[in-house]
Design an enzyme around this catalytic site. Structure first.
Site, mmCIF file in Angstrom:
data_model
loop_
_atom_site.group_PDB
_atom_site.id
_atom_site.type_symbol
_atom_site.label_atom_id
_atom_site.label_comp_id
_atom_site.label_asym_id
_atom_site.label_seq_id
_atom_site.Cartn_x
_atom_site.Cartn_y
_atom_site.Cartn_z
ATOM 1 N N GLU A 1 -3.777 -9.569 3.119
ATOM 2 C CA GLU A 1 -4.456 -9.311 4.391
ATOM 3 C C GLU A 1 -5.487 -10.377 4.736
ATOM 4 O O GLU A 1 -5.682 -10.711 5.908
ATOM 5 C CB GLU A 1 -5.125 -7.927 4.357
ATOM 6 C CG GLU A 1 -4.170 -6.752 4.550
ATOM 7 C CD GLU A 1 -3.512 -6.276 3.258
ATOM 8 O OE1 GLU A 1 -3.509 -7.031 2.256
ATOM 9 O OE2 GLU A 1 -2.986 -5.143 3.255
ATOM 10 N N GLU B 1 0.829 -1.218 0.000
ATOM 11 C CA GLU B 1 0.000 0.000 0.000
ATOM 12 C C GLU B 1 0.859 1.262 0.000
ATOM 13 O O GLU B 1 0.500 2.264 -0.621
ATOM 14 C CB GLU B 1 -0.960 -0.037 1.202
ATOM 15 C CG GLU B 1 -2.080 -1.069 0.978
ATOM 16 C CD GLU B 1 -2.916 -1.323 2.218
ATOM 17 O OE1 GLU B 1 -2.332 -1.531 3.290
ATOM 18 O OE2 GLU B 1 -4.161 -1.304 2.114
HETATM 19 C C1 3H9 Z 1 -1.546 -5.343 6.742
HETATM 20 O O1 3H9 Z 1 -0.555 -4.993 6.192
HETATM 21 C C2 3H9 Z 1 -2.751 -4.468 6.935
HETATM 22 C C3 3H9 Z 1 -2.724 -3.229 6.111
HETATM 23 O O2 3H9 Z 1 -3.426 -3.404 4.898
HETATM 24 C C4 3H9 Z 1 -3.471 -2.121 6.808
HETATM 25 C C5 3H9 Z 1 -2.867 -1.433 7.888
HETATM 26 C C6 3H9 Z 1 -3.639 -0.265 8.341
HETATM 27 N N1 3H9 Z 1 3.827 -8.282 11.369
HETATM 28 O O3 3H9 Z 1 7.755 -15.367 7.924
HETATM 29 P P1 3H9 Z 1 9.117 -15.162 8.438
HETATM 30 C C7 3H9 Z 1 7.829 -11.492 11.481
HETATM 31 S S1 3H9 Z 1 -1.695 -6.898 7.421
HETATM 32 C C8 3H9 Z 1 4.613 -8.648 12.387
HETATM 33 O O4 3H9 Z 1 9.681 -16.214 9.328
HETATM 34 P P2 3H9 Z 1 10.106 -15.323 5.753
HETATM 35 C C9 3H9 Z 1 7.591 -12.971 11.722
HETATM 36 O O5 3H9 Z 1 6.699 -13.176 12.791
HETATM 37 C C10 3H9 Z 1 -0.126 -7.641 7.069
HETATM 38 N N2 3H9 Z 1 5.635 -9.515 12.272
HETATM 39 O O6 3H9 Z 1 10.156 -14.852 7.280
HETATM 40 C C11 3H9 Z 1 8.999 -13.451 12.033
HETATM 41 O O7 3H9 Z 1 9.279 -13.102 13.366
HETATM 42 P P3 3H9 Z 1 10.236 -14.011 14.294
HETATM 43 C C12 3H9 Z 1 -0.071 -8.152 5.681
HETATM 44 C C13 3H9 Z 1 5.866 -10.029 11.065
HETATM 45 O O8 3H9 Z 1 11.299 -14.759 5.121
HETATM 46 C C14 3H9 Z 1 9.849 -12.582 11.133
HETATM 47 O O9 3H9 Z 1 9.068 -11.447 10.798
HETATM 48 N N3 3H9 Z 1 1.193 -8.817 5.470
HETATM 49 C C15 3H9 Z 1 5.093 -9.690 9.964
HETATM 50 O O10 3H9 Z 1 9.855 -16.801 5.680
HETATM 51 C C16 3H9 Z 1 10.274 -13.268 9.847
HETATM 52 O O11 3H9 Z 1 9.108 -13.767 9.204
HETATM 53 C C17 3H9 Z 1 1.304 -10.150 5.534
HETATM 54 O O12 3H9 Z 1 0.365 -10.880 5.747
HETATM 55 C C18 3H9 Z 1 4.028 -8.765 10.135
HETATM 56 N N4 3H9 Z 1 3.240 -8.361 9.126
HETATM 57 O O13 3H9 Z 1 8.817 -14.645 5.139
HETATM 58 C C19 3H9 Z 1 2.694 -10.698 5.316
HETATM 59 N N5 3H9 Z 1 5.549 -10.365 8.874
HETATM 60 O O14 3H9 Z 1 11.580 -13.882 13.666
HETATM 61 C C20 3H9 Z 1 3.089 -11.578 6.473
HETATM 62 C C21 3H9 Z 1 6.587 -11.096 9.316
HETATM 63 O O15 3H9 Z 1 10.125 -13.355 15.621
HETATM 64 N N6 3H9 Z 1 4.456 -12.016 6.390
HETATM 65 N N7 3H9 Z 1 6.786 -10.900 10.634
HETATM 66 O O16 3H9 Z 1 9.673 -15.383 14.249
HETATM 67 C C22 3H9 Z 1 4.893 -12.960 5.532
HETATM 68 O O17 3H9 Z 1 4.169 -13.452 4.690
HETATM 69 C C23 3H9 Z 1 6.312 -13.439 5.672
HETATM 70 O O18 3H9 Z 1 6.749 -13.102 6.953
HETATM 71 C C24 3H9 Z 1 7.298 -12.834 4.641
HETATM 72 C C25 3H9 Z 1 8.745 -13.254 5.021
HETATM 73 C C26 3H9 Z 1 6.957 -13.387 3.249
HETATM 74 C C27 3H9 Z 1 7.246 -11.349 4.635
#
Ligand code: 3H9
Length: 686
Positions: free
Chosen positions: A122, A102
């Site tokens: 999301e 975004e």
């Molecule tokens: C959103 O954005 C809403 C908006 O539209 C509106 C706002 C107003 N938050 O997965 P990994 C942490 S909703 C907090 O192992 P990878 C994860 O817990 C969000 N923490 O790495 C981990 O922590 P730890 C929409 C997050 O390389 C560390 O980062 N976004 C978040 O296998 C490493 O993560 C999503 O749904 C987060 N959003 O994969 C994307 N993301 O080291 C969600 C990650 O303590 N994330 N962490 O265990 C992912 O899909 C994967 O993490 C990503 C990296 C592909 C980015």
């Protein structure tokens, strides 16, 4: 640190910097807002925003979602960026997801590196985009792509994003390329919010809603994301943004979003405990048994670049093992997951043989042979003799006593269970079973393998069925009781599908084969509580040769090997057995069926926790979701129990005791949680 800022000439550089993936929390939002003013005050002619490390930004920091929203809110920050007289360019260096995407959509231009991915996932967290994703994406890509992005949550690769019109260019050095953009050209680019919304297209909305009905039945967020897009077509941009934001805030607090957040963080927390010794580097493994399970494990190991020695008993077995793994490799090629070259590399790393000495150097062996204690002991004796004394020996048994297997070896400390789920190369769950004498080194090796294979590892203790199959046995027992006392298998399957399972217990049993459960019940005969009600219907089915889909008939019939058909003979079996047992049958509603089956599992799972077979309620959630198809959006079995409320669960189980006090004996953990007024998630042994 949340962002860094530098200036070179009239170009400002803003780097999102919140390791490991630049999640956007309150400090980053505030810093971005300040950066807009900073750029304006310095009269820059552009700001280039990129991400530090491997990600552009993974989205809003989901850890903030449990609390009240903190100012400044992302939509307001992005409004400032988009309307600033200093144009911002997103140099998308890696994943740009959710709020990360975004930010990029609110910039005047987007230039991505070839490895970037841009998506609005999301809905996988049970919410809709909350900072303009539903409104800006459709203005850039048109309806069809935008609807898929917001409703299915699957990110686009850079090349797909370029084709869809989401980004302007792909460059190896997106920051450098953004710096080179001609200033006049940049000033001519229309901000996204000013672009017209696409025309309404009833076909596109009908198609996506139909897809969602099949793909994510029961889930709220995807449908609400589609609604937000549809409403936005006829509203002024600002009003559509307010509506999107309100939907995001409402869903964020709902049960489904809480459940999906819980699963997101539980999945990432599933890793080797800190107190284990460092894991060895695995480059090769031995797998014993080339049947369906062994071949699946071997294929998973080969795909993780391990060399595999697949051991069999005779030359026929070797040929069968080779063919079984070969089929999986070929399927990988035909599905486009493997190139022909990669497939050949997998074949080259595989050795199928009867000669155990070929595996002499393997630091780990995984036995996946027939479920028979004598067979397992013979194999472990051979492994004991052939492999080095330091090698770790694992059994993939689903039910057998890991301690008894270990006791038959010279050194039980190097034996553990590694329980894979079929198909082993696809199912993410790996139960790591710790025997009474299993050493920390053996556990560390199990976790190391789990990490290489990208599994979700869950530590389990030794008991009949470990965590998952033990809970599943109780589920099956509860299903058969409901069947005997009033329903049909298809009513039960339909009820559990409506709850969120992809398949009900009877269809699953037909796929696995009814002989599996039969063997488990025979093993349990000796230890079964004689006062426990025994439902004989499943045994009758096996006696009648109705072993499941593989023979064309089980709980359902499969005429011509095709789809399932209800079988009135099966329904009659329950009438007959109930008549013999003098039972007056009742009609259960869908809700009653679900309640009985789910409460039975919750009570058993609480016992699993009480006995220390599982380490935590979250581990049981992982097992039920990743191994047994419990709906992820309900957060796993124990999270769901906490959503119902422990007091309610206790009250309902207590009420069911009047029917059968033995089967519905309340678990001490549930009683204890109710007494102390704590959730199962927070329960710890006294
Ligand atoms: C959103 O954005 C809403 C908006 O539209 C509106 C706002 C107003 N938050 O997965 P990994 C942490 S909703 C907090 O192992 P990878 C994860 O817990 C969000 N923490 O790495 C981990 O922590 P730890 C929409 C997050 O390389 C560390 O980062 N976004 C978040 O296998 C490493 O993560 C999503 O749904 C987060 N959003 O994969 C994307 N993301 O080291 C969600 C990650 O303590 N994330 N962490 O265990 C992912 O899909 C994967 O993490 C990503 C990296 C592909 C980015």
């Amino acid at each position: 640190m949340s962002i860094t800022k530098t200036v070179d000439g009239r170009t400002g550089f803003v780097t999102l910097d919140n390791p490991p993936v630049n999640a956007i929390g309150q400090p980053m939002r505030q810093a971005l807002l300040d950066a807009v003013t900073w750029a304006e005050q310095q009269d820059l002619d552009r700001v280039i925003v990129t991400g530090a490390g491997r990600a552009f930004a993974a989205g809003a920091d989901a850890r903030e979602f449990d609390g009240d929203p903190l100012e400044p809110h992302l939509p307001d920050v992005l409004d400032r960026i988009e309307k600033s007289f200093v144009p911002w360019i997103a140099a998308i260096n890696g994943v740009a997801l959710g709020g990360g995407a975004e930010i990029a959509l609110a910039c005047r231009m987007r230039i991505a590196s070839p490895k970037a991915q841009i998506g609005l996932p999301e809905v996988t967290l049970g919410v809709v985009p909350g900072a303009g994703g539903t409104q800006r994406a459709m203005r850039l890509t048109g309806l069809e792509t935008a609807l898929e992005m917001v409703a299915l949550g699957k990110p686009l690769r850079a090349d797909e994003a370029l084709k869809a019109g989401l980004i302007h260019a792909i460059e190896d050095d997106p920051v450098g390329a953004a710096d080179m953009v001609n200033t006049e050209e940049l000033s001519c680019v229309v901000p996204t919010w000013e672009l017209p919304a696409p025309e309404h297209d009833e076909g596109a909305f009908a198609a996506i809603r139909e897809t969602l009905a099949k793909r994510s039945p029961g889930q709220v967020a995807p449908l609400r994301a589609v609604d937000a897009v549809e409403k936005g077509l006829s509203l002024p941009f600002d009003e559509a943004m307010r509506l999107e934001r309100a939907t995001f805030l409402e869903l964020k607090q709902g049960d489904q979003a809480r459940a999906l957040r819980h699963m997101f963080f539980a999945e990432r927390a599933a890793k080797a405990p800190d107190d284990l010794p460092p894991a060895p580097t695995l480059t090769e493994v031995a797998v014993v048994g080339g049947g369906t399970m062994g071949a699946g494990i071997a294929y998973a190991c080969l795909s993780a670049r391990l060399a595999v020695t697949l051991l069999e008993t005779d030359e026929d077995g070797v040929a069968r093992a080779q063919a079984n793994v070969g089929k999986l490799i070929d399927a990988g090629v035909s599905r486009g997951r493997l190139t022909e070259e990669a497939a050949q590399a997998l074949r080259d790393r595989l050795t199928c043989t009867t000669d155990y000495s070929s595996a002499a150097n393997a630091p780990l062996a995984i036995e996946a042979a027939f479920e028979d204690m004598a067979v397992k002991k013979e194999i472990f004796a051979k492994l004991d003799a052939a492999l080095s004394p330091g090698a770790i020996l694992a059994t993939n048994t689903s039910y057998l006593d890991v301690d008894e297997i270990a006791a038959s070896t010279k050194d039980p400390s190097r034996v553990l269970g590694l329980h894979f789920f079929a198909p082993a190369h696809i199912m993410r769950l790996l139960e790591i079973v710790k025997g009474a004498k299993t050493s920390p080194e053996a556990l560390a090796t199990g976790y190391a393998l789990g990490k290489l294979l990208r599994k979700v590892p869950v530590l389990a203790g030794v008991c009949d069925g470990f965590i998952g199959n033990r809970i599943y046995s109780r589920y099956r027992e509860a299903a058969d009781t409901v069947f005997m006392d009033g329903s049909t298998p298809w009513e039960i399957d339909e009820a559990m599908e409506a709850f969120g399972y992809a398949m009900g217990p009877y269809e699953v049993a037909d796929l696995s084969g009814l002989d599996i459960g039969y063997a488990a019940r025979r093993r349990q005969d000796a230890t079964r509580d004689p006062n426990r009600r025994y439902i004989p219907i499943a045994d009758r089915m096996v006696e009648l040769g109705k072993l499941g889909k593989k023979v064309g008939a089980g709980w359902y019939r499969y005429p011509g090997g095709g789809g399932k058909v209800e079988d009135p003979i099966v329904a009659d079996l329950a009438l007959e057995e109930a008549h013999f047992a003098g039972i007056e049958r009742t009609e259960y509603s869908e809700d009653e069926i679900v309640e009985r089956l789910v409460l039975a599992m919750i009570n058993e799972a609480a016992d699993v926790l009480a006995e220390g077979i599982a380490q935590s309620a979250a581990d049981i959630d992982l097992v039920t979701v990743f191994g047994y198809g419990f709906p992820r959006w309900r957060g796993g079995l124990m999270h769901y129990a906490d959503t119902l409320g422990v007091a309610h669960v206790v009250e309902r189980i207590t009420a069911l005791q009047s029917e059968d006090p033995v089967a519905w004996k309340l678990s001490p953990v549930l009683a204890n949680c109710a007494e102390r007024n704590v959730t199962l998630a927070d329960w710890t042994p006294a």
